[in-house]
Write an enzyme that holds these catalytic residues in place. Structure first.
Site, mmCIF file in Angstrom:
data_model
loop_
_atom_site.group_PDB
_atom_site.id
_atom_site.type_symbol
_atom_site.label_atom_id
_atom_site.label_comp_id
_atom_site.label_asym_id
_atom_site.label_seq_id
_atom_site.Cartn_x
_atom_site.Cartn_y
_atom_site.Cartn_z
ATOM 1 N N GLU A 16 -4.433 2.710 2.393
ATOM 2 C CA GLU A 16 -5.187 2.969 3.617
ATOM 3 C C GLU A 16 -4.968 4.430 3.981
ATOM 4 O O GLU A 16 -3.873 4.821 4.380
ATOM 5 C CB GLU A 16 -4.712 2.077 4.767
ATOM 6 C CG GLU A 16 -5.536 2.321 6.037
ATOM 7 C CD GLU A 16 -4.841 1.861 7.312
ATOM 8 O OE1 GLU A 16 -5.548 1.486 8.266
ATOM 9 O OE2 GLU A 16 -3.593 1.908 7.373
ATOM 10 N N ASP A 71 -0.406 0.013 4.073
ATOM 11 C CA ASP A 71 -0.797 0.421 5.418
ATOM 12 C C ASP A 71 -0.337 1.845 5.719
ATOM 13 O O ASP A 71 0.812 2.215 5.435
ATOM 14 C CB ASP A 71 -0.166 -0.551 6.425
ATOM 15 C CG ASP A 71 -0.464 -0.195 7.852
ATOM 16 O OD1 ASP A 71 -1.631 -0.328 8.256
ATOM 17 O OD2 ASP A 71 0.468 0.210 8.581
#
Length: 539
Positions: free
Chosen positions: A276, A211
């Protein structure tokens, strides 16, 4: 279970993640088994047969770690456990075991940039300026005027700095103030977070989605970010009023990723590291790294952001392919837990065309849960808003609740998701738009996804073949996928008006988005209805 049973790399084959399709599950909204209106890990186990029937190769599970839920799991208090609302660690073990038994890999979410403000590390860090873990987070003195150390802003609105009255310093939070940023310049932090990776890999995770990885390293001097000249007040997200040249995408991030890659590669078995990264496509390419030191692939979000226009998409895919480093593997995404659902962006009819695009482009596709049945954004009444982004910046349309609503399984009470009222509301059409109804309809969106996944698995040209644009005009997007002597032609009509395209040679239709033209002969010309796409095997 052997590696080959779940699509391993034995026998010199391409890694499973190059051939496979990933399916993202937002666990809070997938299936509730204990009647609290919130999805849980046993619910994922219950629905694995749906995923096996659909034909996906891996599930990526969004965060399920202990959390105060300020950002619904992205504010972690324990990186090596499962929040009680989702079950326990044995339930994660059940997912791994049962998924692997069905030939499905398991990818976990890894959140390196920040923790919860209630994490034991942060509680220890804010004890005093001399605390043992003080340097595990980013603390700075106030500016001369007593304000924040610099002009950085939070993704959720306001300053990225929060004053701590106890120790009389500011701490950095790229996201919510309840999510203090870790200091990745501290070797102890690096080792602690590498240990988190090892924990989940040793429990059987087949990969990791990282993330917000581009944000983990910041400018050491903490200089101001420059203003964004393209920003329009009142129209754009306030987070974009500054160019994040100092607070994100710093050179040191690639050394951090190299450490992550080293850990993941050390477990073998085709394990995958996915990043990401929201950035310009040219800058995203750097995250592939060199010599196997980057992520296996950084997520490519262009299909989410681009206008639904054939020429714009053709130009973007062509450019993306041209920019890929030698040997790098592409990927494509139509939706996720942060962005509007594709059926709401392009409409239900074009969502079928979009599904064919996603599953026939070169690279690893990710399908967001519910997109296989055409779920759309669900309007959320003000009294049911849960997303902090919408709560902090009301009226801007930034809230993510509409794309996180419960999976629509059946026409039973609460769409078969829960015995109780779900944590977010259902749409008005859930009794018609659900898995059970579409499973019995041979021309449904669900049937189309299943046929596309089966075709991709059966045709090496779709799974691994080269991509090349085919000249087209108007609303038509066309390209070939070739592998060995096989050549497949994909032709998509991104408009509602019937059209046609001249093609060189003859062939037969393998699949239409209308699911009614199988084995139809093609010779020199393809006629398309409005909102239709076809895959053709060329002679």
């Amino acid at each position: 279970m052997t590696d080959a049973a779940i699509g391993g790399t034995g026998g010199g084959e391409a890694p499973w993640w190059r051939r496979g399709v990933i399916y993202q599950i937002y666990p809070r909204s997938y299936q509730d088994t204990n009647g609290d209106g919130i999805g849980d890990l046993p619910g994922i186990v219950r629905r694995l047969d749906h995923l096996a029937w659909l034909g996906v190769d891996a599930v990526w599970i969004s965060p399920f770690y202990p959390s105060p839920m300020a950002d619904f799991g992205y504010d972690v208090t324990d990186h090596k456990a499962v929040d009680r609302v989702y079950g326990g660690i044995v339930d994660f073990d059940d997912i791994v075991r049962e998924a692997h038994a069905r030939g499905i890999r398991v990818i976990v979410d890894y959140i390196p940039n920040h923790t919860s403000h209630r994490h034991p590390w942060f509680l220890a860090s804010r004890l005093s300026r001399d605390a043992e873990r003080r340097d595990w987070y980013v603390w700075r003195d106030a500016a001369p005027d007593g304000g924040p150390p610099n002009n950085w802003v939070s993704a959720f609105g306001g300053s990225a700095w929060e004053w701590d009255a106890h120790t009389r310093q500011y701490y950095l939070h790229t996201f919510l103030r309840e999510q203090p940023d870790l200091n990745w310049r501290n070797p102890e932090v690096v080792e602690a977070m590498m240990d988190v990776l090892r924990f989940w890999l040793e429990r059987g995770a087949d990969g990791v989605r990282v993330d917000a990885v581009q944000a983990v390293v910041k400018d050491e001097a903490m200089r101001d970010n420059p203003p964004n000249p393209a920003y329009v007040e009142g129209r754009d997200d306030p987070y974009d009023r500054l160019l994040r040249e100092r607070s994100s995408d710093q050179p040191g991030v690639h050394e951090v990723i190299a450490r992550m890659r080293e850990v993941v590669d050390g477990y073998g078995g085709g394990r995958v590291l996915i990043g990401e990264i929201y950035n310009e496509v040219e800058r995203v390419m750097a995250y592939y790294g060199q010599g196997g030191r980057g992520v296996h692939f950084p997520y490519n979000f262009q299909l989410i952001k681009l206008p639904w226009n054939a020429r714009a998409l053709e130009a973007a895919v062509t450019r993306y392919e041209s920019l890929l480093p030698a040997g790098a593997w592409p990927n494509w995404v139509l939706g996720n837990h942060d962005r509007a659902r594709v059926a709401s962006r392009v409409g239900p009819a074009q969502a079928r065309v979009a599904a064919m695009l996603l599953l026939t482009l070169r690279g690893t596709p990710t399908v967001y849960y519910g997109d296989e049945i055409g779920m759309r954004n669900v309007p959320i009444p003000p009294d049911r808003v849960r997303d902090p982004w919408e709560l902090n910046l009301p009226g801007r349309g930034l809230g993510r609740d509409p794309v996180r609503t419960p999976m629509q399984w059946s026409a039973e009470a609460n769409a078969g998701f829960s015995a109780q009222e779900p944590w977010l509301p259902l749409p008005e059409d859930w009794r018609d738009v659900n898995v059970a109804a579409q499973a019995d309809d041979p021309r449904s969106m669900l049937a189309l996804h299943r046929r596309l996944l089966a075709l991709r698995r059966a045709e090496p040209a779709l799974a691994l073949g080269d991509w090349a644009a085919v000249p087209a005009a108007g609303d038509v997007l066309a390209y070939t996928r070739t592998h060995g002597g096989d050549r497949l032609l994909v032709v998509l009509n991104l408009g509602e008006t019937p059209t046609s395209i001249e093609v060189a040679g003859a062939g037969r239709v393998l699949l239409s988005t209308a699911l009614d033209r199988g084995d139809e002969a093609v010779d020199g010309r393809i006629d398309l209805r409005g909102d239709e796409g076809v895959v053709v095997r060329m002679d």
